[in-house]
Design a protein around this motif. Structure first.
Motif, mmCIF file in Angstrom:
data_model
loop_
_atom_site.group_PDB
_atom_site.id
_atom_site.type_symbol
_atom_site.label_atom_id
_atom_site.label_comp_id
_atom_site.label_asym_id
_atom_site.label_seq_id
_atom_site.Cartn_x
_atom_site.Cartn_y
_atom_site.Cartn_z
ATOM 1 N N PHE A 1 0.668 -1.174 -0.090
ATOM 2 C CA PHE A 1 0.005 -0.038 -0.013
ATOM 3 C C PHE A 1 0.911 1.311 0.033
ATOM 4 N N MET A 2 2.073 1.323 0.390
ATOM 5 C CA MET A 2 2.940 2.493 0.415
ATOM 6 C C MET A 2 3.927 2.204 -0.454
ATOM 7 N N LEU A 3 4.970 1.365 -0.537
ATOM 8 C CA LEU A 3 6.220 1.155 -1.386
ATOM 9 C C LEU A 3 5.842 0.933 -2.691
ATOM 10 N N PHE A 4 4.934 -0.031 -3.123
ATOM 11 C CA PHE A 4 4.749 -0.370 -4.596
ATOM 12 C C PHE A 4 4.004 0.872 -5.288
ATOM 13 N N PRO B 1 -8.649 9.571 2.942
ATOM 14 C CA PRO B 1 -7.640 11.078 2.771
ATOM 15 C C PRO B 1 -6.339 10.770 2.531
ATOM 16 N N MET B 2 -5.874 9.797 1.621
ATOM 17 C CA MET B 2 -4.461 9.450 1.134
ATOM 18 C C MET B 2 -3.920 10.770 0.443
ATOM 19 N N VAL B 3 -2.571 10.889 0.715
ATOM 20 C CA VAL B 3 -1.806 11.787 -0.141
ATOM 21 C C VAL B 3 -0.549 11.255 -0.613
ATOM 22 N N HIS B 4 -0.198 10.176 -0.086
ATOM 23 C CA HIS B 4 1.549 9.652 -0.544
ATOM 24 C C HIS B 4 1.431 9.378 -1.806
ATOM 25 N N HIS B 5 0.407 9.081 -2.637
ATOM 26 C CA HIS B 5 0.473 8.869 -4.169
ATOM 27 C C HIS B 5 0.628 10.210 -4.931
ATOM 28 N N LEU B 6 0.510 11.408 -4.402
ATOM 29 C CA LEU B 6 0.728 12.595 -4.913
ATOM 30 C C LEU B 6 2.026 13.280 -4.671
ATOM 31 N N ALA C 1 -3.859 -9.331 -5.523
ATOM 32 C CA ALA C 1 -2.473 -8.485 -6.070
ATOM 33 C C ALA C 1 -3.085 -7.017 -6.219
ATOM 34 N N LEU C 2 -2.139 -6.174 -6.097
ATOM 35 C CA LEU C 2 -2.536 -4.769 -6.289
ATOM 36 C C LEU C 2 -1.995 -4.397 -7.819
#
Length: 260
Positions: free
Chosen positions: A36-39, A65-70, A250-251
């Motif tokens: 969910f984070m690194l990939f 409220p995710m922002v890590h992908h931005l 899988a993601l």
């Protein structure tokens, strides 16, 4: 599986802070950190560093409220508009944007980004760059034809949707209908980036189980093609960790652009 077996995110909602702490917090064991984070961070960093996807406006229609992908995208767009269906998600995001006391700590994501980009000396600036690029965090209604009615958004160079289609779609017709609405936000030849779970059935927040629409790689490829998209790249990360907090095989990460 009957889609009504589990709760629906956009109908019943959940404690978004509890969800963040459960899946993204530094305080937890972060069971799904690699998925969910690194990939996704690696995928987004590679996509935007290639320099093909950039412009004035990026619209983000993602889950919670995710922002890590931005963190990678903020360097390539003048404005990022985040559309949310949950008031709680909006409040949580604005707390982080305004650097208020008690805001969720996305420092782990920032560290991963600068490490991948080989720019660890820019760690202090990374989160601030995202905050500066966030032009609006606004409420939307995915059931309306114009999800921002009566506001009309400027056409976007890129739309990102991370998990939202999985969470709000009860069946294939729903998925295609929502994807069509997302597509209408794009300029001609604009790009869409989707991140989702393959063969997912549920995720948990605390003791509560929530619905995930179950589909496979063939379905998402076929749906994008039928909506007039040309697929540029596709990557998957098979699940290795076994844990009953959520169910998926899988993601996936897919980049596509609108045809003529």
């Amino acid at each position: 599986m009957d889609p009504c077996t589990h709760k629906l995110y956009h109908d019943e909602g959940f404690d978004v802070r509890q969800w963040l702490e459960q899946y993204f917090s530094d305080k937890s064991a972060l069971v799904f950190g690699e998925d969910f984070m690194l990939f996704p961070i690696e995928c987004f960093a590679k996509t935007f560093s290639e320099g093909h996807i950039k412009g004035d406006v990026l619209i983000d229609l993602s889950f919670g409220p995710m922002v890590h992908h931005l963190f990678a995208a903020c360097e390539y767009f003048m404005h990022i508009i985040m559309m949310k269906i949950s008031d709680q998600s909006i409040m949580e995001l604005k707390r982080w944007v305004d650097e208020r006391t008690g805001a969720f700590d996305w420092g782990r994501a920032a560290k991963l980004h600068v490490a991948i980009e080989g720019e660890s000396h820019l760690l202090e600036k990374k989160e601030q760059n995202v905050r500066s690029a966030l032009y609006h965090v606004v409420k939307c209604d995915v059931e309306k034809e114009n999800m921002m009615d009566p506001i009309v958004l400027p056409p976007a160079n890129c739309v990102i949707s991370f998990w939202l289609l999985d969470a709000i779609s009860k069946d294939q017709d729903d998925y295609m209908r929502y994807l069509r609405k997302f597509s209408k936000l794009l300029k001609p030849r604009g790009h869409i980036i989707l991140v989702g779970d393959l063969d997912g059935t549920y995720y948990t927040v605390g003791k509560h189980k929530y619905h995930i629409f179950t589909y496979d790689e063939n379905f998402v490829r076929k749906t994008l093609t039928e909506e007039g998209f040309i697929i540029d790249s596709y990557k998957t990360k098979k699940r290795i960790i076994r844990d009953d907090q959520c169910d998926y095989s899988a993601l996936f990460y897919i980049v596509a652009h609108k045809g003529k």
